[in-house]
Design a protein around this motif. Structure first.
Motif, PDB file in Angstrom:
ATOM      1  N   TRP A  12      20.166 -14.588   3.103  1.00 26.39           N
ATOM      2  CA  TRP A  12      21.081 -13.933   2.159  1.00 26.39           C
ATOM      3  C   TRP A  12      20.262 -13.297   1.037  1.00 26.39           C
ATOM      4  O   TRP A  12      19.784 -13.979   0.131  1.00 26.39           O
ATOM      5  CB  TRP A  12      22.065 -14.963   1.625  1.00 26.39           C
ATOM      6  CG  TRP A  12      23.286 -14.362   1.011  1.00 26.39           C
ATOM      7  CD1 TRP A  12      23.660 -13.053   1.016  1.00 26.39           C
ATOM      8  CD2 TRP A  12      24.304 -15.070   0.307  1.00 26.39           C
ATOM      9  NE1 TRP A  12      24.852 -12.895   0.359  1.00 26.39           N
ATOM     10  CE2 TRP A  12      25.270 -14.115  -0.083  1.00 26.39           C
ATOM     11  CE3 TRP A  12      24.501 -16.412  -0.033  1.00 26.39           C
ATOM     12  CZ2 TRP A  12      26.410 -14.464  -0.797  1.00 26.39           C
ATOM     13  CZ3 TRP A  12      25.639 -16.758  -0.746  1.00 26.39           C
ATOM     14  CH2 TRP A  12      26.585 -15.801  -1.116  1.00 26.39           C
ATOM     15  N   GLU A  34      20.528 -13.018  11.521  1.00 27.97           N
ATOM     16  CA  GLU A  34      21.680 -12.694  10.672  1.00 27.97           C
ATOM     17  C   GLU A  34      21.185 -12.454   9.247  1.00 27.97           C
ATOM     18  O   GLU A  34      20.616 -13.347   8.623  1.00 27.97           O
ATOM     19  CB  GLU A  34      22.664 -13.849  10.687  1.00 27.97           C
ATOM     20  CG  GLU A  34      24.051 -13.342  10.972  1.00 27.97           C
ATOM     21  CD  GLU A  34      25.064 -14.450  11.003  1.00 27.97           C
ATOM     22  OE1 GLU A  34      25.644 -14.729   9.947  1.00 27.97           O
ATOM     23  OE2 GLU A  34      25.247 -15.021  12.093  1.00 27.97           O
ATOM     24  N   HIS A  48      22.235 -10.969   5.393  1.00 27.05           N
ATOM     25  CA  HIS A  48      23.345 -10.561   4.528  1.00 27.05           C
ATOM     26  C   HIS A  48      22.796 -10.085   3.190  1.00 27.05           C
ATOM     27  O   HIS A  48      21.708 -10.482   2.786  1.00 27.05           O
ATOM     28  CB  HIS A  48      24.311 -11.729   4.321  1.00 27.05           C
ATOM     29  CG  HIS A  48      24.839 -12.252   5.618  1.00 27.05           C
ATOM     30  ND1 HIS A  48      25.927 -11.705   6.253  1.00 27.05           N
ATOM     31  CD2 HIS A  48      24.372 -13.246   6.429  1.00 27.05           C
ATOM     32  CE1 HIS A  48      26.129 -12.349   7.389  1.00 27.05           C
ATOM     33  NE2 HIS A  48      25.205 -13.288   7.524  1.00 27.05           N
ATOM     34  N   CYS A  71      21.833  -4.701   7.341  1.00 28.15           N
ATOM     35  CA  CYS A  71      22.371  -6.056   7.140  1.00 28.15           C
ATOM     36  C   CYS A  71      23.677  -6.233   7.912  1.00 28.15           C
ATOM     37  O   CYS A  71      24.392  -5.270   8.180  1.00 28.15           O
ATOM     38  CB  CYS A  71      22.666  -6.278   5.651  1.00 28.15           C
ATOM     39  SG  CYS A  71      21.170  -6.327   4.676  1.00 28.15           S
ATOM     40  N   ASN A  72      24.008  -7.483   8.184  1.00 23.73           N
ATOM     41  CA  ASN A  72      25.270  -7.763   8.866  1.00 23.73           C
ATOM     42  C   ASN A  72      26.452  -7.638   7.910  1.00 23.73           C
ATOM     43  O   ASN A  72      27.537  -7.235   8.318  1.00 23.73           O
ATOM     44  CB  ASN A  72      25.260  -9.166   9.478  1.00 23.73           C
ATOM     45  CG  ASN A  72      24.158  -9.301  10.507  1.00 23.73           C
ATOM     46  OD1 ASN A  72      22.982  -9.382  10.159  1.00 23.73           O
ATOM     47  ND2 ASN A  72      24.513  -9.282  11.776  1.00 23.73           N
ATOM     48  N   THR A  73      26.222  -8.006   6.636  1.00 25.54           N
ATOM     49  CA  THR A  73      27.286  -7.798   5.644  1.00 25.54           C
ATOM     50  C   THR A  73      26.674  -7.306   4.325  1.00 25.54           C
ATOM     51  O   THR A  73      25.510  -7.581   4.033  1.00 25.54           O
ATOM     52  CB  THR A  73      28.081  -9.094   5.303  1.00 25.54           C
ATOM     53  OG1 THR A  73      27.237  -9.964   4.559  1.00 25.54           O
ATOM     54  CG2 THR A  73      28.621  -9.793   6.520  1.00 25.54           C
ATOM     55  N   THR A  98      27.540  -2.998  10.312  1.00 23.61           N
ATOM     56  CA  THR A  98      27.619  -3.675   9.009  1.00 23.61           C
ATOM     57  C   THR A  98      29.059  -3.794   8.505  1.00 23.61           C
ATOM     58  O   THR A  98      29.817  -2.821   8.539  1.00 23.61           O
ATOM     59  CB  THR A  98      26.780  -2.902   7.964  1.00 23.61           C
ATOM     60  OG1 THR A  98      25.514  -2.632   8.535  1.00 23.61           O
ATOM     61  CG2 THR A  98      26.606  -3.703   6.689  1.00 23.61           C
ATOM     62  N   CYS A 122      32.632 -15.426   0.792  1.00 28.42           N
ATOM     63  CA  CYS A 122      31.442 -14.774   1.362  1.00 28.42           C
ATOM     64  C   CYS A 122      31.247 -15.257   2.802  1.00 28.42           C
ATOM     65  O   CYS A 122      31.023 -14.457   3.721  1.00 28.42           O
ATOM     66  CB  CYS A 122      30.184 -15.086   0.540  1.00 28.42           C
ATOM     67  SG  CYS A 122      30.147 -14.246  -1.046  1.00 28.42           S
ATOM     68  N   PHE A 140      30.950 -13.442   6.370  1.00 28.92           N
ATOM     69  CA  PHE A 140      29.823 -13.589   7.303  1.00 28.92           C
ATOM     70  C   PHE A 140      30.363 -13.842   8.713  1.00 28.92           C
ATOM     71  O   PHE A 140      29.835 -13.352   9.704  1.00 28.92           O
ATOM     72  CB  PHE A 140      28.916 -14.766   6.922  1.00 28.92           C
ATOM     73  CG  PHE A 140      28.152 -14.622   5.629  1.00 28.92           C
ATOM     74  CD1 PHE A 140      28.281 -13.508   4.815  1.00 28.92           C
ATOM     75  CD2 PHE A 140      27.283 -15.631   5.212  1.00 28.92           C
ATOM     76  CE1 PHE A 140      27.583 -13.401   3.616  1.00 28.92           C
ATOM     77  CE2 PHE A 140      26.570 -15.528   4.018  1.00 28.92           C
ATOM     78  CZ  PHE A 140      26.733 -14.412   3.224  1.00 28.92           C
ATOM     79  N   ALA A 191      31.398 -10.753  10.521  1.00 28.32           N
ATOM     80  CA  ALA A 191      30.331  -9.841  10.950  1.00 28.32           C
ATOM     81  C   ALA A 191      29.875 -10.208  12.361  1.00 28.32           C
ATOM     82  O   ALA A 191      29.955 -11.355  12.757  1.00 28.32           O
ATOM     83  CB  ALA A 191      29.161  -9.956   9.995  1.00 28.32           C
TER      84      ALA A 191
END
Ligand code: ADQ
Length: 487
Positions: free
Chosen positions: A159, A180, A182, A211-213, A251, A479, A483, A486
């Motif tokens: 993260w 993963e 974020h 990024c994934n999120t 994303t 959050c 995740f 995603a």
């Protein structure tokens, strides 16, 4: 560990600074000092609960970069300046990323603070374009990615936090195509007219889209970001010298305003020692009302304008002399940056002028404290204050206003809040002000000082209900829900 997608996963938070600054004393021993700032307030409770790793720079500037300078330390093993050790139960690990003197200057002072912070807070006249600083910024971002790569397991949740590390996702995605990753942005994402000034806008968008999120504090920041991404995709200018990795993930963007550990502040405000300290603060202020300002020193926090508002109020209402006491607590920040040195000098001068102009034999309107205080002292100050002035010219969120409300377990107190703080979207019962208008500030202080008790209580109860409900735990859960969404 954090439960995500049916598995217990380790969380690795990555940010520019660690929550501790390291110093080396004369005997060569490491001494650690607790740092203060919004990101630490928001993220440390999470790290303590899930026992993850926090990776960031520890504050030391090295001669050169050696592999052994990167190390993982358990915070239960480190001794703070006051000789305290963290308890095992609330411990987590920190990964210290080294920086050289030149990197500190170019990556941190010049590019992160000089270029990005200024631009993203709409101070484009303060923001400058420096190609050498940009190159160093990329090198340091690459180093962060390499260290993450070194310690991360495949299942870890990475993260990355904030604008200092915009390019880290790109370098990390190259090393770990399936990890993963974020990202959360803690500052505003500016309007497209402002963002387009940046010569490296495509590289930055291309990187965070790896990024994934991506999370934001406010729906307007997401709107601005969407507009920038739409143009970036339409024009397809490419990421200039960088491999295009965008499209390697789909994303997911979301809005989730950060909050505070409401219960911890509320509990602390009811403690005997804190209540005693509160009484002492009120006694020392020796005025009917106490007004409080708490800020990291920064031109974006509007400290100067607020003081000018105070001066206007006293000019127009001389009857308010000796009727209040304004306490401004300023936490030192970016002390090597020219703009910040100049700002401190200017604040000192304005306070000197105001006190010189209005002081009576036993009373001066403004008291100024430049330094950090302990959590309990901060809570005592908040709860002693009849009015909090939180008037940033621009702020991604602002946690001080939420902390002030949480500390008022007596359900009293008035919050004057800037229309340009992200927090204004959630805190409806404050007194909103235009922080650029010193007239508006003067009027709001007057109104706050004269607000009837029943109205103060009604407003405070509503603000407390809201912040109690949307606290740091709900922020984290939201959050994590994102995740999960995603791919
Ligand atoms: P900051 O710009 O650091 O954070 P803010 O959200 O106001 O700003 O947080 C400051 C923190 O520092 C507060 O938790 C406060 O308690 C603490 N603090 C301030 N002065 C102190 C002092 N003298 N002693 C001890 N502690 C002190 C960035 C963004 C914000 C965003 C946060 C979190 O700029 O907009 O709210 O990240 O996302």
């Amino acid at each position: 560990m954090i439960r995500l997608k049916g598995k217990d996963r380790r969380l690795i938070v990555v940010s520019n600074r660690l929550p501790f600054h390291r110093f080396v004393d004369d005997s060569g021993k490491d001494v650690w000092k607790k740092a203060a700032g919004g990101l630490i307030t928001g993220l440390e409770p999470i790290l303590k609960k899930c026992k993850g790793i926090w990776l960031g720079w520890d504050g030391i500037r090295t001669e050169g970069i050696r592999k052994e300078d990167f190390r993982l330390v358990d915070i239960a093993e480190i001794e703070s300046e006051e000789g305290e050790k963290a308890c095992k139960a609330c411990s987590y690990q920190i990964g210290c990323v080294p920086l050289t003197e030149k990197e500190f200057d170019e990556y941190y002072n010049r590019f992160s603070n000089g270029t990005l912070w200024a631009l993203f807070h709409y101070f484009f006249e303060k923001s400058f374009i420096d190609y050498s600083a940009w190159r160093t910024y990329c090198e340091v971002n690459r180093r962060f990615a390499e260290y993450i790569h070194e310690i991360a397991e495949d299942d870890d949740i990475i993260w990355i936090q904030d604008f200092h590390l915009f390019m880290t996702p790109y370098y990390l995605r190259k090393l770990r195509p399936n990890q993963e990753i974020h990202f959360f942005l803690h500052i505003p994402f500016p309007d497209i007219d402002i963002f387009s000034i940046l010569p490296w806008q495509d590289q930055i968008l291309g990187s965070i889209l790896c990024c994934n999120t991506i999370g934001f504090h406010h729906k307007q920041y997401l709107r601005n970001f969407n507009e920038a991404v739409r143009l970036y995709r339409k024009e397809k200018t490419g990421t200039k010298g960088m491999e295009t990795l965008e499209g390697s993930v789909n994303t997911h963007f979301y809005v989730n305003p950060i909050s505070i550990d409401f219960n911890a502040i509320d509990r602390t405000s009811r403690k005997h020692e804190v209540l005693e300290r509160k009484k002492e603060i009120i006694r020392q202020a020796s005025s009917p009302k106490l007004i409080l300002g708490v800020d990291r020193i920064d031109y974006s926090k509007g400290i100067k304008e607020r003081l000018l508002g105070m001066e206007m109020l006293l000019d127009e209402h001389p009857e308010l002399k000796e009727q209040f006491f304004y306490y401004q607590l300023v936490v030192p920040s970016r002390e090597d940056v020219e703009t910040y040195i100049a700002l401190k000098k200017e604040i000192d001068e304005i306070i000197g002028r105001i006190n010189g102009k209005f002081a009576t034999g036993l009373w001066a309107p403004v008291h100024y404290n430049y330094g950090t205080v302990t959590f309990e002292e901060l809570v005592a100050l908040y709860s002693a204050a009849d009015v909090a002035l939180v008037t940033p010219l621009r702020d991604g969120m602002n946690l001080v206003c939420k902390e002030y409300v949480a500390a008022h377990s007596d359900n009293d107190g008035v919050l004057v809040l800037s229309r340009f703080a992200g927090a204004i979207a959630e805190i409806k019962n404050c007194l909103p002000v235009n922080p650029y208008s010193i007239e508006d500030i003067a009027r709001a202080i007057y109104h706050a000082l004269h607000m009837p008790k029943t109205e103060r209580k009604k407003r405070m109860r509503k603000m407390r209900k809201n912040i109690k409900h949307h606290n740091i735990d709900t922020w984290l859960q939201n959050c994590l829900r994102n995740f999960e969404l995603a791919q």
